[in-house]
Design a protein around this motif. Structure first.
Motif, PDB file in Angstrom:
ATOM      1  N   LEU A 126     -14.424  51.983  62.664  1.00  0.00           N
ATOM      2  CA  LEU A 126     -14.598  52.052  61.529  1.00  0.00           C
ATOM      3  C   LEU A 126     -13.225  52.426  60.695  1.00  0.00           C
ATOM      4  O   LEU A 126     -12.917  51.662  59.473  1.00  0.00           O
ATOM      5  N   ARG A 127     -12.436  53.020  61.342  1.00  0.00           N
ATOM      6  CA  ARG A 127     -10.826  52.932  60.840  1.00  0.00           C
ATOM      7  C   ARG A 127     -10.466  51.419  60.744  1.00  0.00           C
ATOM      8  O   ARG A 127      -9.780  51.084  59.793  1.00  0.00           O
ATOM      9  N   MET A 128     -10.520  50.657  61.797  1.00  0.00           N
ATOM     10  CA  MET A 128      -9.922  49.399  61.821  1.00  0.00           C
ATOM     11  C   MET A 128     -10.767  48.537  60.704  1.00  0.00           C
ATOM     12  O   MET A 128      -9.824  47.675  60.208  1.00  0.00           O
ATOM     13  N   GLY A 129     -12.017  48.655  60.533  1.00  0.00           N
ATOM     14  CA  GLY A 129     -12.583  47.818  59.571  1.00  0.00           C
ATOM     15  C   GLY A 129     -12.507  48.279  58.176  1.00  0.00           C
ATOM     16  O   GLY A 129     -12.930  47.501  57.232  1.00  0.00           O
ATOM     17  N   LYS A 130     -11.846  49.541  57.997  1.00  0.00           N
ATOM     18  CA  LYS A 130     -11.585  49.836  56.540  1.00  0.00           C
ATOM     19  C   LYS A 130     -10.669  49.135  55.705  1.00  0.00           C
ATOM     20  O   LYS A 130      -9.487  48.736  56.335  1.00  0.00           O
ATOM     21  N   GLU A 131     -10.857  48.785  54.510  1.00  0.00           N
ATOM     22  CA  GLU A 131     -10.275  48.223  53.527  1.00  0.00           C
ATOM     23  C   GLU A 131      -9.087  49.117  53.140  1.00  0.00           C
ATOM     24  O   GLU A 131      -9.678  49.825  52.178  1.00  0.00           O
ATOM     25  N   TRP A 132      -7.852  49.269  53.502  1.00  0.00           N
ATOM     26  CA  TRP A 132      -7.146  50.150  53.090  1.00  0.00           C
ATOM     27  C   TRP A 132      -6.282  49.678  51.714  1.00  0.00           C
ATOM     28  O   TRP A 132      -5.897  48.533  51.472  1.00  0.00           O
ATOM     29  N   LYS A 133      -6.196  50.629  50.872  1.00  0.00           N
ATOM     30  CA  LYS A 133      -5.883  50.259  49.527  1.00  0.00           C
ATOM     31  C   LYS A 133      -4.326  50.877  49.430  1.00  0.00           C
ATOM     32  O   LYS A 133      -4.138  52.294  49.556  1.00  0.00           O
ATOM     33  N   MET A 134      -3.518  50.331  49.141  1.00  0.00           N
ATOM     34  CA  MET A 134      -1.855  50.615  48.807  1.00  0.00           C
ATOM     35  C   MET A 134      -1.658  51.062  47.530  1.00  0.00           C
ATOM     36  O   MET A 134      -1.978  50.498  46.404  1.00  0.00           O
ATOM     37  N   TYR A 163     -23.317  55.973  56.922  1.00  0.00           N
ATOM     38  CA  TYR A 163     -22.584  56.932  57.786  1.00  0.00           C
ATOM     39  C   TYR A 163     -21.117  55.866  57.737  1.00  0.00           C
ATOM     40  O   TYR A 163     -19.900  56.355  57.158  1.00  0.00           O
ATOM     41  N   ALA A 164     -20.805  54.647  57.961  1.00  0.00           N
ATOM     42  CA  ALA A 164     -19.822  53.907  57.879  1.00  0.00           C
ATOM     43  C   ALA A 164     -19.163  53.848  56.541  1.00  0.00           C
ATOM     44  O   ALA A 164     -18.260  54.011  56.279  1.00  0.00           O
ATOM     45  N   GLU A 165     -19.958  53.888  55.410  1.00  0.00           N
ATOM     46  CA  GLU A 165     -19.543  53.671  54.065  1.00  0.00           C
ATOM     47  C   GLU A 165     -18.951  55.107  53.575  1.00  0.00           C
ATOM     48  O   GLU A 165     -17.674  55.241  53.112  1.00  0.00           O
ATOM     49  N   SER A 166     -19.605  56.216  54.024  1.00  0.00           N
ATOM     50  CA  SER A 166     -18.889  57.420  53.865  1.00  0.00           C
ATOM     51  C   SER A 166     -17.467  57.598  54.651  1.00  0.00           C
ATOM     52  O   SER A 166     -16.701  58.284  54.205  1.00  0.00           O
TER      53      SER A 166
END
Length: 102
Positions: free
Chosen positions: A94-102, A32-35
Motif C-alpha cells: 500500500l505504501r508502494m501503491g500510494k500516489e505521493w503528492k509533493m 482499509y487501502a484507501e484509509s
C-alpha cells in the motif's frame, strides 16, 4: 478478471457459495487501502487501483477469509507470525501503491 475472481483465484476457490462474504472482505480491504493511503473513501469506486494496491487488496481480502474464525489459516497456518507477515506485506504494497503528492 474482476477483483472477486482474482481473490477467488488467490484462494483457489472454485465455488460461488462464499461470494457474498468475499465481497464484504474485498470492500473492507479496499476501505482499509484507501484509509492507509490517506485518500478519500470511495476513491477506488471512481478510479481503478494500480496493480500494487490491487495485490494488497487481494492479499488482505484473502487473509480476512482465511482468518474468519479468528485463527490464521492458509499457507502459513502453522506459523505463529503468519498474520504479522501478511499485514507487513500489505502495508508495504500500500505504501508502494500510494500516489505521493509533493
Amino acid at each position: 478478471m474482476t477483483l472477486l475472481e482474482k481473490v477467488k483465484a488467490n484462494l483457489i476457490l472454485e465455488h460461488d457459495e462464499d461470494d457474498e462474504i468475499l465481497k464484504t472482505y474485498i470492500a473492507a480491504a479496499t476501505s482499509y487501502a484507501e484509509s492507509f493511503q490517506h485518500i478519500e473513501l470511495g476513491t477506488y469506486e471512481q478510479k481503478p487501483m494500480d496493480d500494487i494496491t490491487r495485490q494488497a487488496v487481494i492479499m488482505l481480502s484473502s487473509h480476512f477469509y482465511e482468518s474468519r474464525d479468528g485463527s490464521t489459516g492458509g499457507f502459513f497456518g502453522d506459523n505463529i507470525k503468519a498474520s504479522e507477515q501478511v499485514w507487513n506485506t500489505v502495508h508495504l504494497l500500500l505504501r508502494m501503491g500510494k500516489e505521493w503528492k509533493m
